[in-house]
Design a protein around this motif. Sequence first.
Motif, PDB file in Angstrom:
ATOM      1  N   UNK A   1      61.834  31.297  67.694  1.00 39.69           N
ATOM      2  CA  UNK A   1      60.747  31.131  68.188  1.00 39.69           C
ATOM      3  C   UNK A   1      60.844  30.255  69.659  1.00 39.69           C
ATOM      4  N   UNK A   2      61.537  29.070  69.760  1.00 35.34           N
ATOM      5  CA  UNK A   2      61.514  28.275  70.671  1.00 35.34           C
ATOM      6  C   UNK A   2      62.252  28.756  71.711  1.00 35.34           C
ATOM      7  N   UNK A   3      63.596  29.440  71.466  1.00 37.69           N
ATOM      8  CA  UNK A   3      64.423  29.904  72.640  1.00 37.69           C
ATOM      9  C   UNK A   3      63.844  31.353  73.265  1.00 37.69           C
ATOM     10  N   UNK A   4      62.985  32.053  72.567  1.00 39.02           N
ATOM     11  CA  UNK A   4      62.258  33.141  72.889  1.00 39.02           C
ATOM     12  C   UNK A   4      60.831  32.812  73.619  1.00 39.02           C
ATOM     13  N   UNK A   5      60.486  31.766  73.600  1.00 41.76           N
ATOM     14  CA  UNK A   5      59.157  31.158  74.304  1.00 41.76           C
ATOM     15  C   UNK A   5      59.126  31.464  75.495  1.00 41.76           C
ATOM     16  N   UNK A   6      57.871  31.959  76.266  1.00 48.81           N
ATOM     17  CA  UNK A   6      57.734  31.851  77.641  1.00 48.81           C
ATOM     18  C   UNK A   6      56.337  31.186  77.816  1.00 48.81           C
ATOM     19  N   UNK A   7      56.220  29.694  77.893  1.00 45.42           N
ATOM     20  CA  UNK A   7      55.230  29.165  77.635  1.00 45.42           C
ATOM     21  C   UNK A   7      54.392  29.177  79.033  1.00 45.42           C
ATOM     22  N   UNK A   8      52.875  29.058  78.806  1.00 47.88           N
ATOM     23  CA  UNK A   8      52.075  28.917  80.123  1.00 47.88           C
ATOM     24  C   UNK A   8      52.294  27.712  80.660  1.00 47.88           C
ATOM     25  N   UNK A   9      52.475  27.564  81.919  1.00 42.72           N
ATOM     26  CA  UNK A   9      52.757  26.206  82.561  1.00 42.72           C
ATOM     27  C   UNK A   9      51.706  25.518  83.135  1.00 42.72           C
ATOM     28  N   UNK A  10      50.293  26.053  83.066  1.00 42.12           N
ATOM     29  CA  UNK A  10      49.121  25.494  83.870  1.00 42.12           C
ATOM     30  C   UNK A  10      48.851  24.251  83.030  1.00 42.12           C
TER      31      UNK A  10
ATOM     32  N   UNK B   1      51.355  18.498  56.757  1.00 43.42           N
ATOM     33  CA  UNK B   1      51.997  17.404  56.326  1.00 43.42           C
ATOM     34  C   UNK B   1      51.571  16.858  54.928  1.00 43.42           C
ATOM     35  N   UNK B   2      50.222  16.943  54.964  1.00 44.82           N
ATOM     36  CA  UNK B   2      49.500  16.397  53.530  1.00 44.82           C
ATOM     37  C   UNK B   2      49.992  17.228  52.366  1.00 44.82           C
ATOM     38  N   UNK B   3      50.113  18.605  52.742  1.00 45.45           N
ATOM     39  CA  UNK B   3      50.515  19.581  51.175  1.00 45.45           C
ATOM     40  C   UNK B   3      52.088  19.806  51.397  1.00 45.45           C
ATOM     41  N   UNK B   4      52.860  18.846  52.120  1.00 47.40           N
ATOM     42  CA  UNK B   4      54.313  18.910  52.183  1.00 47.40           C
ATOM     43  C   UNK B   4      54.732  20.421  52.393  1.00 47.40           C
ATOM     44  N   UNK B   5      54.119  20.999  53.420  1.00 44.01           N
ATOM     45  CA  UNK B   5      54.527  22.466  53.776  1.00 44.01           C
ATOM     46  C   UNK B   5      54.635  22.604  55.275  1.00 44.01           C
ATOM     47  N   UNK B   6      55.107  21.488  56.010  1.00 41.57           N
ATOM     48  CA  UNK B   6      55.362  21.565  57.597  1.00 41.57           C
ATOM     49  C   UNK B   6      56.186  22.682  57.873  1.00 41.57           C
ATOM     50  N   UNK B   7      56.923  23.419  56.785  1.00 43.93           N
ATOM     51  CA  UNK B   7      57.669  24.539  57.462  1.00 43.93           C
ATOM     52  C   UNK B   7      56.898  25.888  57.467  1.00 43.93           C
ATOM     53  N   UNK B   8      55.238  25.799  57.194  1.00 43.38           N
ATOM     54  CA  UNK B   8      54.385  26.742  57.151  1.00 43.38           C
ATOM     55  C   UNK B   8      54.439  27.793  58.726  1.00 43.38           C
ATOM     56  N   UNK B   9      54.272  28.978  58.395  1.00 43.52           N
ATOM     57  CA  UNK B   9      54.362  29.809  59.701  1.00 43.52           C
ATOM     58  C   UNK B   9      53.355  29.378  60.879  1.00 43.52           C
ATOM     59  N   UNK B  10      52.224  28.837  60.286  1.00 44.17           N
ATOM     60  CA  UNK B  10      51.304  28.523  61.264  1.00 44.17           C
ATOM     61  C   UNK B  10      51.676  27.214  62.316  1.00 44.17           C
ATOM     62  N   UNK B  11      52.471  26.695  61.546  1.00 42.26           N
ATOM     63  CA  UNK B  11      52.973  25.285  62.130  1.00 42.26           C
ATOM     64  C   UNK B  11      54.166  25.672  63.265  1.00 42.26           C
ATOM     65  N   UNK B  12      54.932  26.665  62.738  1.00 38.91           N
ATOM     66  CA  UNK B  12      55.976  27.248  63.769  1.00 38.91           C
ATOM     67  C   UNK B  12      55.348  27.937  65.041  1.00 38.91           C
ATOM     68  N   UNK B  13      54.357  28.483  64.653  1.00 40.25           N
ATOM     69  CA  UNK B  13      53.470  29.432  65.625  1.00 40.25           C
ATOM     70  C   UNK B  13      53.034  28.305  66.644  1.00 40.25           C
ATOM     71  N   UNK B  14      52.380  27.358  66.250  1.00 39.98           N
ATOM     72  CA  UNK B  14      51.813  26.442  66.971  1.00 39.98           C
ATOM     73  C   UNK B  14      52.849  25.679  68.036  1.00 39.98           C
ATOM     74  N   UNK B  15      54.060  25.496  67.401  1.00 36.49           N
ATOM     75  CA  UNK B  15      54.905  24.668  68.164  1.00 36.49           C
ATOM     76  C   UNK B  15      55.749  25.622  69.055  1.00 36.49           C
ATOM     77  N   UNK B  16      55.897  26.974  69.041  1.00 40.33           N
ATOM     78  CA  UNK B  16      56.625  27.807  69.709  1.00 40.33           C
ATOM     79  C   UNK B  16      55.917  28.750  70.650  1.00 40.33           C
ATOM     80  N   UNK B  17      54.567  28.661  70.642  1.00 43.31           N
ATOM     81  CA  UNK B  17      53.660  29.469  71.655  1.00 43.31           C
ATOM     82  C   UNK B  17      52.758  28.632  72.400  1.00 43.31           C
ATOM     83  N   UNK B  18      52.326  27.590  72.076  1.00 39.16           N
ATOM     84  CA  UNK B  18      51.398  26.733  72.938  1.00 39.16           C
ATOM     85  C   UNK B  18      51.845  26.358  74.055  1.00 39.16           C
TER      86      UNK B  18
END
Length: 314
Positions: free
Chosen positions: A149-158, A177-194
Amino acid sequence: MATLVVPHEVNFVEDAEGLRKAVEGWGTNEKTIISILGHRNAAQRKRIRQAYWDIYQEDLVKRLESEISGDFERAVYRWILDPEERDAVLANVALKKGSDHHVIVEIACVRSSEELLAVRRAYHARYKRSLEEDVAAHTTDDVRKLLVGLVTAFRYEGTEIDVKLAKCEAKILQDAIKDKKFNHDEVIRILTTRSKTQLLATFNHFKDSHGTSITKVLLSELHDSEFKRLVRAAIRCIGEPLKYFEKVLRNAFKRVGTDEDAVTRVIVTRAEKDLRHIAEFYRTRNNVPLDQEVDKETRGDYEKFLLALLGRKD
């Protein structure tokens, strides 16, 4: 701010001829190699390589590889390459080693979207495979999801920020973090697309509501794993790259036997970017100038070359 010191005018033919004399005959004149290549920027180094080929019909990079060795050779080799080709080499070496996936994170998260795209193109041209293909082949499970996800990202630069979205996604990170599920797909989505600006807003909202930074929370509340370490590296590279590079250098010098690969990587990749700021941060954090640390922990032509890139006068 860069540390590299370059002359106002450069004669590329004279540089090529000077390098030829340095590698001809018995012995190599390392001082000449350092005095020329240690004071030329990326565009100038490319012109020197072309001039050398035009005059001698020989690849300067390959000739230097055959004439010098050790840490000095690796530093010169990585320096003389075009930045995107250098990153492609660094990524490939990291994947082969298998223990340096943080280098992939570093390249994906510190570089701009256009720079990362150039790295992917350079990787494809050099290795006849895509970077994402090799990342996927050398990793598994959540680490694979994150790195691809990180290497294929093309983040908006604005600079635009969606405050409501930042608060919402900060809550997603908190719950993970609270649920000990930091590998959740939503977390990865946030870090690799925003965009980086949007992520900074999200991290700031996390800190405001939690009372501490997300990197510190990850360090203290979740069990240690490669995935967690890579997530922390990604967040630090996106939000606090100067702190990230300072820590890479500190850890490299602190370990038993200096990690020359890490020292070389930071100095070579940042000398034309922000190495002066990294050095200032290093001095503040460790109470010792970075060039003095290099002076103490490295030797010979390798040391002299790194000091040249750090801007120290001969």
